[in-house]
Design a protein around this motif. Structure first.
Motif, short mmCIF file in Angstrom:
data_model
loop_
_atom_site.label_atom_id
_atom_site.label_comp_id
_atom_site.label_asym_id
_atom_site.label_seq_id
_atom_site.Cartn_x
_atom_site.Cartn_y
_atom_site.Cartn_z
N SER A 46 0.83 -1.21 0.00
CA SER A 46 0.00 0.00 0.00
C SER A 46 0.86 1.26 0.00
O SER A 46 0.37 2.37 -0.26
CB SER A 46 -0.94 0.02 1.21
N CYS A 47 2.16 1.10 0.28
CA CYS A 47 3.11 2.23 0.23
C CYS A 47 3.78 2.36 -1.13
O CYS A 47 4.72 3.14 -1.29
CB CYS A 47 4.17 2.06 1.32
N GLY A 48 3.32 1.57 -2.10
CA GLY A 48 3.81 1.72 -3.47
C GLY A 48 5.15 1.06 -3.74
O GLY A 48 5.83 1.44 -4.70
N VAL A 49 5.51 0.04 -2.96
CA VAL A 49 6.82 -0.58 -3.15
C VAL A 49 6.79 -1.76 -4.11
O VAL A 49 7.84 -2.26 -4.53
CB VAL A 49 7.43 -1.02 -1.80
N GLY A 50 5.60 -2.23 -4.48
CA GLY A 50 5.48 -3.29 -5.48
C GLY A 50 6.22 -4.56 -5.14
O GLY A 50 6.16 -5.06 -4.01
N TYR A 51 6.97 -5.07 -6.13
CA TYR A 51 7.65 -6.36 -5.99
C TYR A 51 8.74 -6.33 -4.92
O TYR A 51 9.26 -7.39 -4.53
CB TYR A 51 8.28 -6.75 -7.33
N ARG A 52 9.10 -5.16 -4.45
CA ARG A 52 10.18 -5.03 -3.46
C ARG A 52 9.74 -5.41 -2.05
O ARG A 52 10.58 -5.59 -1.16
CB ARG A 52 10.73 -3.60 -3.46
N ALA A 53 8.42 -5.52 -1.81
CA ALA A 53 7.91 -5.76 -0.46
C ALA A 53 8.53 -7.01 0.19
O ALA A 53 8.99 -6.93 1.34
CB ALA A 53 6.38 -5.85 -0.48
N PRO A 54 8.57 -8.17 -0.47
CA PRO A 54 9.18 -9.34 0.17
C PRO A 54 10.66 -9.14 0.49
O PRO A 54 11.15 -9.65 1.51
CB PRO A 54 8.99 -10.46 -0.86
#
Length: 301
Positions: free
Chosen positions: A179-187
């Motif tokens: 929800s903070c716009g980090v996309g695929y970087r979250a994991p």
């Protein structure tokens, strides 16, 4: 109080260094929360002539506050000596004119720098800085409307996305990393928080050699050589790091290799070997010189 070390405060703030987003700009002053040994303090810095005018609030000594603001803005680094170094090389001599006063903007929180650097990969400055600011608003501690960055142990408990939040909470309140716009970087971010909670003490990195620190940071999923060097330069003060991407490759190729196509990893090796302990500063000045002089537009064609 005036700290007599020349700086261009605005350029340093907005230069896209992945230590942190720019500080709040209010009434000609940049302000942010700095936590020192667990004590919150609000630092305020503004430009007075060519120097930093510094004030702060909080239960820390003046000596400690000054030491920390000097570290964040790298005010003990001798810019005049560095400019003499640049001026001694034909390829570098114009850089100080375009970037005069630019300093390293070093992390006040190394974990924030790690997450910021991961977030910056294949991303615009505007987007990654907004993502980091959103994380602070959602999960940081509030001190007089200034927010800390969540620590690694808190960060690893965050939900990755809507699906995980819905599964655990039964509804979606945009209380997850994506929800903070980090996309695929979250994991990658959550794995980083696991590593720096369970496996590696962040303070140990300061004590490592550059090579050991570089290999340690590369263990974080989603971190390649460029992001690792950003983390080491902006987060831990390893000035011999030379973060290299396609733009630095084009600039170095233009300045040193007659525009020949060379690999990014070779550019990194060249920068570290050629510039030594000035490598990080040279990289920073190269990028902004190219952007501000029009060279970058020329290299786009």
């Amino acid at each position: 109080m005036i700290i007599k070390a020349p700086i261009d405060l605005e350029l340093t703030q907005v230069s896209g260094q992945t230590s942190q987003p720019p500080w709040k700009y209010i009434d000609d002053s940049y302000s942010d929360l700095v936590c020192i040994d667990g004590e919150p303090s609000i630092f305020n810095v503004k430009q007075t002539d060519e120097y930093v005018d510094f004030t702060y609030t909080g239960n820390v000594s003046e000596k400690t506050a000054i030491e920390n603001v000097k570290k964040i803005y790298d005010l003990d680094f001798d810019l005049d000596k560095f400019y003499k170094y640049l001026d001694s090389y034909d390829e570098l001599k114009d850089m100080s004119k375009f970037c005069n006063g630019l300093r390293l903007f070093q992390a006040k929180d190394p974990f924030e720098c790690i997450i910021s650097s991961i977030c910056s990969a294949n991303n615009s400055i505007k987007r990654w800085t907004k993502s980091i600011d959103d994380m602070k608003l959602k999960w940081g501690r509030n001190f007089n409307d200034y927010y800390s960055f969540p620590n690694p142990s808190n960060f690893k408990e965050l939900y990755l996305d809507d699906d995980e939040e819905l599964l655990n909470e039964g509804n979606i309140k945009n209380n997850n990393l994506k929800s903070c716009g980090v996309g695929y970087r979250a994991p990658y971010m959550r794995k980083a928080s696991d590593i720096f909670t369970l496996e590696i003490d962040l303070s140990d990195i300061y004590k490592m050699s550059y090579d050991e620190a570089f290999e340690t940071i590369l263990e974080v999923p989603g971190v390649g050589p460029k992001v690792a060097d950003c983390i080491l330069l902006y987060g831990f003060g390893f000035r011999q790091a030379f973060p290299s991407d396609v733009w630095i490759k084009r600039i170095v190729s233009y300045l040193y290799f007659d525009g020949k196509d060379i690999k990014v990893e070779k550019v990194r090796e060249f920068g570290m070997d050629e510039f030594g302990d000035y490598a990080g500063y040279v990289q920073l000045y190269m990028f902004h010189y190219a952007r501000m002089s029009g060279l970058m537009d020329k290299l786009k064609k």
